[in-house]
Design a protein around this motif. Structure first.
Motif, PDB file in Angstrom:
ATOM      1  N   GLU A  84       0.836  -1.206   0.000  1.00 52.21           N
ATOM      2  CA  GLU A  84       0.000   0.000   0.000  1.00 52.21           C
ATOM      3  C   GLU A  84       0.868   1.252   0.000  1.00 52.21           C
ATOM      4  OE1 GLU A  84      -3.596   2.135   2.520  1.00 52.21           O
ATOM      5  OE2 GLU A  84      -2.821   0.215   3.206  1.00 52.21           O
ATOM      6  N   ARG A  85       1.911   1.254   0.791  1.00 57.08           N
ATOM      7  CA  ARG A  85       2.812   2.411   0.850  1.00 57.08           C
ATOM      8  C   ARG A  85       3.493   2.638  -0.496  1.00 57.08           C
ATOM      9  NH1 ARG A  85       8.229   3.336   1.921  1.00 57.08           N
ATOM     10  NH2 ARG A  85       8.639   5.346   2.881  1.00 57.08           N
ATOM     11  N   LEU A  86       3.939   1.550  -1.109  1.00 53.80           N
ATOM     12  CA  LEU A  86       4.587   1.630  -2.415  1.00 53.80           C
ATOM     13  C   LEU A  86       3.617   2.163  -3.468  1.00 53.80           C
ATOM     14  CD1 LEU A  86       7.087   0.978  -4.131  1.00 53.80           C
ATOM     15  CD2 LEU A  86       6.171  -1.322  -4.406  1.00 53.80           C
ATOM     16  N   LEU A  87       2.401   1.647  -3.489  1.00 49.93           N
ATOM     17  CA  LEU A  87       1.391   2.112  -4.443  1.00 49.93           C
ATOM     18  C   LEU A  87       1.079   3.594  -4.237  1.00 49.93           C
ATOM     19  CD1 LEU A  87      -1.087  -0.908  -4.336  1.00 49.93           C
ATOM     20  CD2 LEU A  87       0.348  -0.259  -6.266  1.00 49.93           C
ATOM     21  N   LEU A  89       0.859   6.323  -7.182  1.00 49.16           N
ATOM     22  CA  LEU A  89      -0.466   6.399  -7.799  1.00 49.16           C
ATOM     23  C   LEU A  89      -1.432   7.208  -6.933  1.00 49.16           C
ATOM     24  CD1 LEU A  89      -0.830   2.639  -8.823  1.00 49.16           C
ATOM     25  CD2 LEU A  89      -0.349   4.548 -10.356  1.00 49.16           C
ATOM     26  N   PRO A  90      -2.480   7.779  -7.551  1.00 45.07           N
ATOM     27  CA  PRO A  90      -3.500   8.492  -6.778  1.00 45.07           C
ATOM     28  C   PRO A  90      -4.160   7.565  -5.748  1.00 45.07           C
ATOM     29  CG  PRO A  90      -3.760   8.950  -9.121  1.00 45.07           C
ATOM     30  CD  PRO A  90      -2.736   7.859  -8.995  1.00 45.07           C
ATOM     31  N   GLY A  91      -4.558   8.129  -4.627  1.00 46.05           N
ATOM     32  CA  GLY A  91      -5.119   7.354  -3.525  1.00 46.05           C
ATOM     33  C   GLY A  91      -6.331   6.523  -3.894  1.00 46.05           C
ATOM     34  N   TYR A  92      -7.230   7.070  -4.722  1.00 47.33           N
ATOM     35  CA  TYR A  92      -8.428   6.301  -5.046  1.00 47.33           C
ATOM     36  C   TYR A  92      -8.095   5.067  -5.877  1.00 47.33           C
ATOM     37  CZ  TYR A  92      -9.060   7.486 -10.010  1.00 47.33           C
ATOM     38  OH  TYR A  92      -8.917   7.582 -11.369  1.00 47.33           O
ATOM     39  N   ILE A  93      -7.052   5.136  -6.719  1.00 53.32           N
ATOM     40  CA  ILE A  93      -6.630   3.965  -7.489  1.00 53.32           C
ATOM     41  C   ILE A  93      -6.078   2.904  -6.551  1.00 53.32           C
ATOM     42  CG2 ILE A  93      -4.948   3.097  -9.173  1.00 53.32           C
ATOM     43  CD1 ILE A  93      -5.234   5.724 -10.673  1.00 53.32           C
ATOM     44  N   VAL A  94      -5.285   3.335  -5.579  1.00 52.18           N
ATOM     45  CA  VAL A  94      -4.718   2.408  -4.606  1.00 52.18           C
ATOM     46  C   VAL A  94      -5.843   1.715  -3.846  1.00 52.18           C
ATOM     47  CG1 VAL A  94      -3.280   2.197  -2.547  1.00 52.18           C
ATOM     48  CG2 VAL A  94      -2.592   3.749  -4.390  1.00 52.18           C
ATOM     49  N   TYR A 123     -14.542   9.031  -8.632  1.00 51.40           N
ATOM     50  CA  TYR A 123     -13.516   9.613  -9.498  1.00 51.40           C
ATOM     51  C   TYR A 123     -13.453   8.914 -10.857  1.00 51.40           C
ATOM     52  CZ  TYR A 123     -11.789  11.860  -5.289  1.00 51.40           C
ATOM     53  OH  TYR A 123     -11.671  12.608  -4.153  1.00 51.40           O
ATOM     54  N   MET A 124     -14.147   7.801 -10.958  1.00 46.78           N
ATOM     55  CA  MET A 124     -14.121   7.029 -12.194  1.00 46.78           C
ATOM     56  C   MET A 124     -15.253   7.502 -13.097  1.00 46.78           C
ATOM     57  SD  MET A 124     -13.427   3.427 -10.284  1.00 46.78           S
ATOM     58  CE  MET A 124     -13.020   2.397 -11.653  1.00 46.78           C
ATOM     59  N   HIS A 125     -15.059   7.398 -14.378  1.00 45.71           N
ATOM     60  CA  HIS A 125     -16.028   7.884 -15.359  1.00 45.71           C
ATOM     61  C   HIS A 125     -17.007   6.758 -15.712  1.00 45.71           C
ATOM     62  CE1 HIS A 125     -17.985   9.267 -18.815  1.00 45.71           C
ATOM     63  NE2 HIS A 125     -16.972   9.572 -19.599  1.00 45.71           N
ATOM     64  N   ALA A 126     -18.313   7.020 -15.557  1.00 45.25           N
ATOM     65  CA  ALA A 126     -19.346   6.071 -15.967  1.00 45.25           C
ATOM     66  C   ALA A 126     -20.221   6.758 -17.005  1.00 45.25           C
ATOM     67  CB  ALA A 126     -20.172   5.627 -14.772  1.00 45.25           C
ATOM     68  N   PRO A 127     -20.022   6.468 -18.297  1.00 49.49           N
ATOM     69  CA  PRO A 127     -20.761   7.169 -19.343  1.00 49.49           C
ATOM     70  C   PRO A 127     -22.273   7.016 -19.227  1.00 49.49           C
ATOM     71  CG  PRO A 127     -19.161   5.634 -20.283  1.00 49.49           C
ATOM     72  CD  PRO A 127     -19.113   5.481 -18.804  1.00 49.49           C
ATOM     73  N   LEU A 128     -22.756   5.859 -18.841  1.00 39.74           N
ATOM     74  CA  LEU A 128     -24.193   5.635 -18.703  1.00 39.74           C
ATOM     75  C   LEU A 128     -24.488   5.083 -17.318  1.00 39.74           C
ATOM     76  CD1 LEU A 128     -24.737   3.777 -22.084  1.00 39.74           C
ATOM     77  CD2 LEU A 128     -25.251   6.169 -21.615  1.00 39.74           C
ATOM     78  N   LEU A 129     -25.603   5.480 -16.759  1.00 41.78           N
ATOM     79  CA  LEU A 129     -25.980   4.922 -15.460  1.00 41.78           C
ATOM     80  C   LEU A 129     -26.077   3.406 -15.572  1.00 41.78           C
ATOM     81  CD1 LEU A 129     -28.672   7.380 -14.091  1.00 41.78           C
ATOM     82  CD2 LEU A 129     -26.424   6.914 -13.158  1.00 41.78           C
ATOM     83  N   HIS A 145      -5.078   7.989 -15.993  1.00 42.16           N
ATOM     84  CA  HIS A 145      -4.817   7.160 -14.820  1.00 42.16           C
ATOM     85  C   HIS A 145      -4.579   5.706 -15.215  1.00 42.16           C
ATOM     86  CE1 HIS A 145      -6.597  10.178 -11.695  1.00 42.16           C
ATOM     87  NE2 HIS A 145      -5.515  10.616 -12.311  1.00 42.16           N
ATOM     88  N   ARG A 146      -5.230   5.261 -16.286  1.00 42.34           N
ATOM     89  CA  ARG A 146      -4.953   3.913 -16.805  1.00 42.34           C
ATOM     90  C   ARG A 146      -3.481   3.820 -17.225  1.00 42.34           C
ATOM     91  NH1 ARG A 146      -9.569   0.814 -18.086  1.00 42.34           N
ATOM     92  NH2 ARG A 146      -8.355  -0.440 -19.551  1.00 42.34           N
ATOM     93  N   ILE A 147      -2.997   4.874 -17.877  1.00 42.54           N
ATOM     94  CA  ILE A 147      -1.589   4.904 -18.299  1.00 42.54           C
ATOM     95  C   ILE A 147      -0.669   4.874 -17.082  1.00 42.54           C
ATOM     96  CG2 ILE A 147       0.193   6.354 -19.376  1.00 42.54           C
ATOM     97  CD1 ILE A 147      -2.031   7.242 -21.371  1.00 42.54           C
ATOM     98  N   ARG A 148      -1.028   5.613 -16.034  1.00 38.16           N
ATOM     99  CA  ARG A 148      -0.199   5.614 -14.823  1.00 38.16           C
ATOM    100  C   ARG A 148      -0.138   4.226 -14.190  1.00 38.16           C
ATOM    101  NH1 ARG A 148      -1.571  10.827 -11.217  1.00 38.16           N
ATOM    102  NH2 ARG A 148       0.107   9.944  -9.984  1.00 38.16           N
ATOM    103  N   ILE A 149      -1.268   3.514 -14.180  1.00 34.78           N
ATOM    104  CA  ILE A 149      -1.280   2.150 -13.637  1.00 34.78           C
ATOM    105  C   ILE A 149      -0.383   1.259 -14.490  1.00 34.78           C
ATOM    106  CG2 ILE A 149      -2.693   0.106 -13.186  1.00 34.78           C
ATOM    107  CD1 ILE A 149      -5.076   2.065 -12.721  1.00 34.78           C
ATOM    108  N   GLU A 150      -0.524   1.339 -15.809  1.00 34.69           N
ATOM    109  CA  GLU A 150       0.290   0.520 -16.714  1.00 34.69           C
ATOM    110  C   GLU A 150       1.778   0.779 -16.505  1.00 34.69           C
ATOM    111  OE1 GLU A 150      -1.145   1.519 -20.620  1.00 34.69           O
ATOM    112  OE2 GLU A 150      -3.128   0.658 -20.213  1.00 34.69           O
TER     113      GLU A 150
END
Length: 143
Positions: free
Chosen positions: A19-22, A26-31, A75-81, A91-96
């Motif tokens: 968790e500390r390393l992540l 990376l942003p906290g919500y991704i962790v 914080y995540m994008h949901a195009p449709l309910l 953020h996907r790129i940061r995870i990769e």
């Protein structure tokens, strides 16, 4: 938490270390999403499938968070309910990149190779030597 705390063999300490390393990269919500989805050890993070094909680990995390913690996906994008929440493209790129850096680091080199390397008879390292080596590798990765 100091790097020395990562030397512990307890599962709780290993999770705290990851968790500390992540959180350092990376942003906290991704962790939080990764930990909630079970990517809470160096092994599981280093073995994440971050390719662009359907069913990759990032997509699995998004689906898991959408179905189990819909209120936490703000914080995540949901195009449709009702659709699966998605990490923003940046953020996907940061995870990769994080997973790729982790795989190429010395921290995970031995971890990933141990699964395929046959057991050899070699002089055992003392616990203190293993702890010092692990601490140095983590410090190098965090820089």
């Amino acid at each position: 938490m100091e790097l020395g705390a990562c030397d512990s063999e307890s599962e709780e300490s290993k999770v705290q270390c990851v968790e500390r390393l992540l959180r350092s990269k990376l942003p906290g919500y991704i962790v939080s999403c990764m930990l909630a989805a079970g990517f809470d050890t160096l092994d599981t993070v280093a073995r994440m499938d971050v390719g662009n094909q359907p069913g990759n680990s990032i997509q699995i995390i998004e689906e898991y968070i959408s179905s189990n913690f819909p209120g936490d996906a703000r914080y995540m994008h949901a195009p449709l309910l009702g659709s699966t929440c998605k990490f923003p493209p940046g953020h996907r790129i940061r995870i990769e990149r994080f997973v790729q850096e982790l795989r190429s680091s010395h921290v995970c080199h031995d971890l990933l190779n141990d699964a395929v390397r046959p057991a050899t008879k070699k002089k055992k390292k003392t616990v203190n030597q293993k702890q010092q080596l692990h601490k140095l590798q983590l410090e190098k990765f965090l820089l």
